[in-house]
Design an enzyme around this catalytic site. Structure first.
Site, PDB file in Angstrom:
ATOM      1  N   HIS A 267      62.596 -37.302   8.186  1.00 52.85           N
ATOM      2  CA  HIS A 267      63.093 -37.531   9.544  1.00 52.85           C
ATOM      3  C   HIS A 267      62.008 -37.452  10.605  1.00 52.85           C
ATOM      4  O   HIS A 267      62.291 -37.702  11.785  1.00 52.85           O
ATOM      5  CB  HIS A 267      64.262 -36.586   9.820  1.00 52.85           C
ATOM      6  CG  HIS A 267      65.396 -36.834   8.875  1.00 52.85           C
ATOM      7  ND1 HIS A 267      66.259 -37.888   9.023  1.00 52.85           N
ATOM      8  CD2 HIS A 267      65.753 -36.212   7.729  1.00 52.85           C
ATOM      9  CE1 HIS A 267      67.123 -37.896   8.026  1.00 52.85           C
ATOM     10  NE2 HIS A 267      66.833 -36.882   7.224  1.00 52.85           N
TER      11      HIS A 267
ATOM     12  N   HIS B 188      61.846 -35.371  -3.380  1.00 53.70           N
ATOM     13  CA  HIS B 188      61.885 -35.891  -2.013  1.00 53.70           C
ATOM     14  C   HIS B 188      60.561 -35.641  -1.286  1.00 53.70           C
ATOM     15  O   HIS B 188      60.446 -35.941  -0.102  1.00 53.70           O
ATOM     16  CB  HIS B 188      63.049 -35.191  -1.289  1.00 53.70           C
ATOM     17  CG  HIS B 188      63.168 -35.456   0.166  1.00 53.70           C
ATOM     18  ND1 HIS B 188      63.304 -36.722   0.702  1.00 53.70           N
ATOM     19  CD2 HIS B 188      63.191 -34.607   1.231  1.00 53.70           C
ATOM     20  CE1 HIS B 188      63.406 -36.643   2.021  1.00 53.70           C
ATOM     21  NE2 HIS B 188      63.337 -35.375   2.367  1.00 53.70           N
TER      22      HIS B 188
END
Length: 270
Positions: free
Chosen positions: A99, A248
């Site tokens: 993000h 991730h």
């Protein structure tokens, strides 16, 4: 070596390493929420021989986890610009994890294509917000649910791909972030998807198109690859690469491969 500068009234820690070869932009490494600049400690040595590399920790993400007032993408963008102006970085390519990609796109919009000619984002959910992730970011904003939500997210992010360096980063280098930071992350992430629909929706609203690449390991579904192919069909400035990672955290898990992707992408224009 990590340096400290006070900008916009807050402490910003950063590293400024290497010198870009002639004609090459600097690389500015942006983290996701709940990480400081040490997320990139395994990647930087692969980039610094060829590029000037600037990595920074967001406000409130310094080593002391200094509590600051409320903030979001607008303030993160302003802090990044202030730092780059202060240390004399002109043309640069943002390299953003997760993000942090929202900030990378905002930097591109505010500074224009001459200063930000390209953007690379790693492992950001490119669809509209999935229902399970939406529930998790809402739970991050609840005092009685945030810890369990964080644990659930961490489990999905690791996908069984635990390594000693990654454990060190998650358990030691990333500790100290409390409810204040995690709740804010949930709100800011939720707000971004509500406003733009998806990161691809945000890209479509940029004032000036420029090459953007998404590199990712998650999720491992063919429909996700098809989404990227279809988006490129509408927007030739977009490209993607699927990585062979399990987690991730590609800059930590696959630093050599990520460095290769960055060099190839940046050097397309030089």
């Amino acid at each position: 070596m990590t340096a400290l500068m006070t900008l916009n009234g807050v402490r910003i820690e950063y590293q400024d390493i290497g010198t870009s070869s002639a004609g090459k932009p600097a690389l500015v490494l942006l983290t996701g929420w709940g990480h400081d600049l040490r997320y990139y400690r395994r990647l930087i040595p692969h980039l610094a021989p060829e590029f000037r590399v600037v990595a920074l920790s967001w406000r409130g993400h310094d080593a002391d986890r200094t509590l600051v007032g409320d903030y979001g993408v607008h303030e993160q963008t302003a802090d990044t610009i202030a730092l780059l102006d202060a240390i004399g970085v002109d043309v640069f390519v943002p390299v953003a994890h997760a993000h942090g990609g929202w900030v990378a796109l905002q930097l591109a919009d505010e500074l224009g294509v001459q200063r930000v000619p390209r953007v690379l984002i790693a492992d950001l959910i490119m669809t509209t917000i999935p229902s399970d992730f939406a529930a998790a970011v809402r739970d991050l904003q609840k005092p009685d649910r945030w810890k369990s939500a964080r644990a659930g997210l961490a489990k999905s992010w690791l996908s069984g791909g635990v390594t000693l360096p990654l454990l060190k980063h998650l358990l030691i280098e990333s500790r100290g972030f409390g409810f204040d930071t995690w709740a804010r992350s949930g709100r800011v992430i939720e707000d971004a998807y509500n406003r733009w629909g998806s990161p691809m929706g945000r890209m479509e609203q940029l004032n000036e198109p420029r090459p953007i690449r998404h590199v990712f390991s998650h999720p491992k579904t063919s429909s996700y690859d098809e989404l990227h192919v279809a988006f490129r069909g509408r927007h030739p400035w977009f490209s993607h690469r699927r990585l062979a990672g399990r987690t991730h955290f590609p800059a930590h898990e696959l630093p050599r491969e990520i460095a290769t992707e960055i060099r190839a992408f940046v050097n397309e224009s030089t």
